[in-house]
Motif scaffolding. Sequence first.
Motif, mmCIF file in Angstrom:
data_model
loop_
_atom_site.group_PDB
_atom_site.id
_atom_site.type_symbol
_atom_site.label_atom_id
_atom_site.label_comp_id
_atom_site.label_asym_id
_atom_site.label_seq_id
_atom_site.Cartn_x
_atom_site.Cartn_y
_atom_site.Cartn_z
ATOM 1 N N ARG A 76 12.229 -7.812 -15.447
ATOM 2 C CA ARG A 76 12.617 -7.973 -14.290
ATOM 3 C C ARG A 76 11.457 -8.794 -13.429
ATOM 4 N N PRO A 77 12.952 -9.775 -12.571
ATOM 5 C CA PRO A 77 11.576 -10.193 -11.643
ATOM 6 C C PRO A 77 11.116 -8.684 -10.514
ATOM 7 N N ILE A 78 10.368 -9.041 -10.151
ATOM 8 C CA ILE A 78 9.898 -8.230 -8.790
ATOM 9 C C ILE A 78 9.373 -9.093 -8.191
ATOM 10 N N GLY A 79 9.096 -7.805 -6.841
ATOM 11 C CA GLY A 79 8.801 -8.863 -4.928
ATOM 12 C C GLY A 79 7.987 -7.055 -4.733
ATOM 13 N N ALA A 80 8.116 -8.061 -3.290
ATOM 14 C CA ALA A 80 6.329 -7.128 -2.628
ATOM 15 C C ALA A 80 6.750 -5.165 -2.997
ATOM 16 N N GLU A 81 7.897 -4.915 -2.851
ATOM 17 C CA GLU A 81 7.878 -3.250 -3.489
ATOM 18 C C GLU A 81 7.647 -2.554 -3.850
ATOM 19 N N ARG A 82 6.570 -3.507 -5.431
ATOM 20 C CA ARG A 82 6.858 -2.950 -6.505
ATOM 21 C C ARG A 82 4.998 -3.464 -5.651
ATOM 22 N N SER A 83 3.895 -3.762 -4.740
ATOM 23 C CA SER A 83 2.855 -3.580 -4.520
ATOM 24 C C SER A 83 1.638 -2.567 -5.066
ATOM 25 N N ALA A 84 2.492 -1.398 -4.520
ATOM 26 C CA ALA A 84 1.147 -0.388 -4.646
ATOM 27 C C ALA A 84 1.273 -0.100 -5.701
ATOM 28 N N GLU A 85 2.227 -0.469 -6.645
ATOM 29 C CA GLU A 85 2.179 0.183 -8.242
ATOM 30 C C GLU A 85 1.323 -1.365 -9.074
ATOM 31 N N CYS A 86 1.407 -2.057 -8.414
ATOM 32 C CA CYS A 86 0.854 -3.529 -8.960
ATOM 33 C C CYS A 86 -0.758 -3.242 -8.857
ATOM 34 N N ALA A 87 -1.085 -2.959 -7.761
ATOM 35 C CA ALA A 87 -2.329 -2.300 -6.681
ATOM 36 C C ALA A 87 -2.777 -1.316 -8.219
ATOM 37 N N LEU A 88 -2.349 -0.332 -8.536
ATOM 38 C CA LEU A 88 -2.787 1.057 -9.191
ATOM 39 C C LEU A 88 -2.909 0.298 -10.804
ATOM 40 N N ILE A 89 -1.776 -0.559 -11.258
ATOM 41 C CA ILE A 89 -2.482 -0.878 -12.549
ATOM 42 C C ILE A 89 -3.111 -2.023 -12.698
ATOM 43 N N HIS A 90 -3.772 -2.856 -11.923
ATOM 44 C CA HIS A 90 -5.031 -3.663 -12.122
ATOM 45 C C HIS A 90 -6.175 -3.095 -11.663
ATOM 46 N N ALA B 215 -6.534 -5.536 -3.576
ATOM 47 C CA ALA B 215 -5.225 -3.754 -2.861
ATOM 48 C C ALA B 215 -4.043 -4.537 -2.821
ATOM 49 N N GLU B 216 -3.908 -3.207 -2.854
ATOM 50 C CA GLU B 216 -2.633 -3.546 -2.008
ATOM 51 C C GLU B 216 -1.640 -4.114 -1.458
ATOM 52 N N ALA B 217 -2.761 -4.587 -0.342
ATOM 53 C CA ALA B 217 -2.240 -5.845 0.817
ATOM 54 C C ALA B 217 -2.428 -7.466 0.131
ATOM 55 N N ASP B 218 -3.294 -7.379 -0.841
ATOM 56 C CA ASP B 218 -3.329 -8.194 -1.674
ATOM 57 C C ASP B 218 -2.266 -8.962 -2.599
ATOM 58 N N PHE B 219 -1.914 -7.531 -3.472
ATOM 59 C CA PHE B 219 -0.815 -8.213 -4.294
ATOM 60 C C PHE B 219 0.712 -8.178 -2.765
ATOM 61 N N GLU B 220 0.156 -7.576 -1.711
ATOM 62 C CA GLU B 220 1.840 -8.175 -1.152
ATOM 63 C C GLU B 220 2.113 -9.246 -0.736
ATOM 64 N N GLN B 221 1.196 -10.096 0.273
ATOM 65 C CA GLN B 221 0.240 -10.883 0.515
ATOM 66 C C GLN B 221 1.273 -11.953 -0.754
ATOM 67 N N LEU B 222 0.786 -11.411 -1.749
ATOM 68 C CA LEU B 222 1.020 -12.637 -2.713
ATOM 69 C C LEU B 222 2.865 -12.445 -2.905
ATOM 70 N N LEU B 223 3.245 -11.337 -3.513
ATOM 71 C CA LEU B 223 4.446 -11.196 -3.426
ATOM 72 C C LEU B 223 5.854 -11.521 -2.569
ATOM 73 N N LEU B 224 4.456 -11.716 -1.368
ATOM 74 C CA LEU B 224 6.015 -12.529 -0.607
ATOM 75 C C LEU B 224 5.989 -13.823 -0.327
ATOM 76 N N GLY B 225 4.915 -14.332 -0.793
ATOM 77 C CA GLY B 225 5.000 -15.373 -0.972
ATOM 78 C C GLY B 225 6.152 -16.408 -1.708
ATOM 79 N N GLN B 226 6.844 -17.748 -1.520
ATOM 80 C CA GLN B 226 7.303 -18.666 -1.983
ATOM 81 C C GLN B 226 7.172 -19.000 -2.726
ATOM 82 N N GLU B 227 6.419 -19.120 -3.363
ATOM 83 C CA GLU B 227 5.227 -20.682 -4.883
ATOM 84 C C GLU B 227 4.872 -18.996 -5.921
#
Length: 163
Positions: free
Chosen positions: A14-28, A37-49
């Motif tokens: 499924r598509p994912i959004g910023a709510e998955r930032s912590a899990e993305c950081a853990l797997i990364h 970092a989790e904050a890097d994922f959060e910033q990316l996942l909030l990006g329209q592009e």
Amino acid sequence: MFSLFVKGSAPAYRPIGAERSAECALIHAGSFAYPWAEADFEQLLLGQEIVANGAIEADDRALAAFILSRAALDEAEILTIAVAPAWRRYGVGRTLLATHIASLTKLGIRRLFLEVDTQNAAARALYDAAGFRQIGERKAYYRKQGESPASALVMRLDLGGQV
Ligand SMILES: CC(C)(COP(=O)(O)OP(=O)(O)OC[C@H]1O[C@@H](n2cnc3c(N)ncnc32)[C@H](O)[C@@H]1OP(=O)(O)O)[C@@H](O)C(=O)NCCC(=O)NCCS
């Protein structure tokens, strides 16, 4: 019937959004020498592009894998893909990549690019099987702890059947 998934039920893609930032950081962090970092994922996942897809475990709804691309006009670049170590070699990476390519195609993306470490046999096999072809090489592109830097292959896949 015989199931390929010895590790519980097959995940949902499924598509994912910023709510998955912590899990993305853990797997990364479990996948790369220089984790984001989790904050890097959060910033990316909030990006329209950013186009992001995940594989969600059926049992406990945890993230098993993710892929992120940055899209601009009709081109996109895969920024990162990682499958949690416990889920590797079950076909999750292949299905996630195919799902992501389908999402990008629907958005009108015609050319998809990525960079891969020449020494990353697993990722190279995955991309080769998906039809990516090498279009360049960047020497000494990846830092390595205690080793010389590794080169990156630049790869391209044309989507939608035409260029
Ligand atoms: C690369 C990665 C995403 C593959 O995910 P995966 O879910 O294990 O891959 P799959 O099970 O879907 O395998 C798909 C194909 O990839 C290749 N592959 C996957 N793991 C491999 C390995 N360890 N060695 C060689 N080929 C491998 C095979 O061609 C495989 O097809 P096959 O099973 O028919 O042989 C995963 O190993 C990973 O997260 N690695 C760490 C992060 C990373 O390197 N990301 C890529 C950065 S460019």
